[in-house]
Motif scaffolding. Structure first.
Motif, short mmCIF file in Angstrom:
data_model
loop_
_atom_site.label_atom_id
_atom_site.label_comp_id
_atom_site.label_asym_id
_atom_site.label_seq_id
_atom_site.Cartn_x
_atom_site.Cartn_y
_atom_site.Cartn_z
N PRO A 55 11.17 15.71 -7.43
CA PRO A 55 10.62 15.89 -6.08
C PRO A 55 10.98 14.71 -5.18
CG PRO A 55 8.95 16.23 -7.79
CD PRO A 55 10.13 15.60 -8.46
N ALA A 56 10.84 14.90 -3.88
CA ALA A 56 11.14 13.83 -2.92
C ALA A 56 10.32 12.59 -3.24
CB ALA A 56 10.85 14.32 -1.50
N GLY A 57 11.00 11.48 -3.45
CA GLY A 57 10.32 10.22 -3.73
C GLY A 57 9.66 10.16 -5.10
N GLY A 58 9.91 11.15 -5.96
CA GLY A 58 9.23 11.22 -7.25
C GLY A 58 10.13 10.93 -8.42
N ARG A 59 9.69 11.37 -9.61
CA ARG A 59 10.45 11.16 -10.84
C ARG A 59 10.72 12.51 -11.49
NH1 ARG A 59 6.79 11.64 -15.13
NH2 ARG A 59 4.59 11.38 -14.59
N GLU A 60 11.50 12.48 -12.53
CA GLU A 60 11.88 13.70 -13.24
C GLU A 60 10.65 14.44 -13.76
OE1 GLU A 60 13.63 16.64 -14.14
OE2 GLU A 60 15.20 15.11 -13.90
N GLN A 61 10.62 15.76 -13.51
CA GLN A 61 9.49 16.58 -13.92
C GLN A 61 9.81 17.47 -15.12
OE1 GLN A 61 6.35 16.32 -12.24
NE2 GLN A 61 7.50 14.55 -11.50
N LEU A 62 11.08 17.63 -15.45
CA LEU A 62 11.47 18.51 -16.55
C LEU A 62 11.92 17.69 -17.75
CD1 LEU A 62 13.56 21.22 -14.66
CD2 LEU A 62 11.11 21.25 -15.20
N TYR A 63 11.69 18.25 -18.93
CA TYR A 63 12.15 17.60 -20.16
C TYR A 63 13.48 18.21 -20.58
CZ TYR A 63 12.51 16.22 -25.06
OH TYR A 63 12.97 15.71 -26.26
N LEU A 64 14.47 17.37 -20.76
CA LEU A 64 15.76 17.76 -21.32
C LEU A 64 15.99 16.90 -22.55
CD1 LEU A 64 18.40 19.42 -21.11
CD2 LEU A 64 19.35 17.51 -19.78
N SER A 65 16.12 17.53 -23.70
CA SER A 65 16.30 16.77 -24.92
C SER A 65 17.52 15.87 -24.83
CB SER A 65 16.46 17.71 -26.11
OG SER A 65 16.87 16.99 -27.27
N PRO A 66 17.40 14.60 -25.23
CA PRO A 66 18.58 13.72 -25.24
C PRO A 66 19.62 14.17 -26.25
CG PRO A 66 16.69 12.64 -26.26
CD PRO A 66 16.18 13.90 -25.64
N GLN A 67 19.28 15.10 -27.12
CA GLN A 67 20.23 15.63 -28.10
C GLN A 67 20.64 17.06 -27.78
OE1 GLN A 67 18.03 12.99 -31.59
NE2 GLN A 67 18.65 15.06 -32.07
N ALA A 68 20.35 17.51 -26.55
CA ALA A 68 20.70 18.88 -26.16
C ALA A 68 22.21 19.06 -26.16
CB ALA A 68 20.13 19.18 -24.77
#
Length: 286
Positions: A41-54
């Motif tokens: 979001p604007a001015g925010g941080r990542e909201q979704l999880y993506l596996s680092p091993q995807a």
């Protein structure tokens, strides 16, 4: 590919579109699977999880983000001969349209049947996924159309992996009074907790759920759905997570799937009929 106003990038070795709104909100969508892998979001941080091993590639589903589930959920049907969760999440989608306004950005991807899909599922179809971002809000709309001459039933879901810093601190409100199917026990009952807490594996389908609120430390995330009456709660817990090759052993502690779906009562589309369902997320002020 139609005219695209957003920059292309690459994620997991796959072409992706970086959707950017003038206010700073952004999302990244893979052409592989029509898969949203990031929403900030604007001015925010990542909201979704993506596996680092995807991983992503032909026939491979991406672990995290928002997989598109169609025309069946898991192995519940309506066509259990299909691969688990159907066929949309492992196909290459095409850019249908893109637009940007003063405080809004939107991307639509499309997937049509072809010889490969008809070998698995002998029906004509068109799917569209529209990703809209504005300020603190993400809207995901899935559209299905039957351009053929025979009817077909389907289930659908937007399998959203939400990022949480610590699963044990996450609280989900809005499910009290909803009937649910517990896929772990095979039982069915009614939710009697006003606020769901999580300590490990969960796999439930809630019927006729409405507005939800995820509380996660200072974060308040409102979750709404339209024409997606079911809500799936899923987390693999420590044991199943450790067995997943595309997820780190502690990954279960940092994600919670809260997915809108039409699962328990599949829809049938007749010739030239269509359907659409939407799931929306709004980051509220702390």
């Amino acid at each position: 590919m139609s005219d695209l106003i957003f920059p292309m990038t690459e994620v997991l070795g796959q072409p992706a579109v970086r959707v950017q709104a003038p206010d700073g909100a952004q999302a990244i969508v893979l052409l592989h699977g029509g898969h949203v892998v990031s929403w900030i979001p604007a001015g925010g941080r990542e909201q979704l999880y993506l596996s680092p091993q995807a991983v992503a590639g032909p026939g491979q589903a991406v672990r995290g983000g928002v997989p598109v589930i169609f025309p069946q959920f898991e192995q519940r049907g309506p066509d259990t001969s299909l691969p688990r969760h159907g066929l949309a999440r492992t196909r290459t989608w095409a850019v249908e349209s893109s637009s940007r306004a003063k405080d809004h950005a939107q991307l639509t991807l499309a997937l049509d049947d072809n010889a490969e899909t008809r070998a698995l599922w002998p029906h004509s179809f068109t799917l569209e996924l529209t990703v809209s971002i504005s300020g603190q809000r993400l809207d995901l709309e899935l559209y299905a159309h039957n351009p053929g001459e025979t009817s077909w039933p389907f289930a659908a879901a937007l399998h959203t992996y939400l990022a949480v810093p610590d699963l044990s601190q996450a609280r989900l409100q809005g499910l009290e009074g909803c009937h649910y199917v517990d896929s772990l026990t095979g039982g069915e009952t009614v939710e009697d907790h006003p606020e769901k807490r999580f300590s490990g594996e969960v796999d439930r389908i809630y019927a006729k759920a409405r507005n939800l609120l995820l509380r996660d430390g200072p974060r308040r995330l409102a979750i709404e759905a339209d024409q997606l009456p079911d809500v799936v709660l899923w987390n693999p817990g420590p044991d199943k997570c450790a067995a997943l090759k595309d997820m780190p052993p502690d990954g279960w502690q940092h994600m919670l799937c809260v997915e809108g779906g039409n699962i328990l009562e599949p829809i049938t589309l007749g010739p030239d009929e269509s359907w659409s369902g939407r799931q929306s997320f709004t980051l509220l002020a702390s």
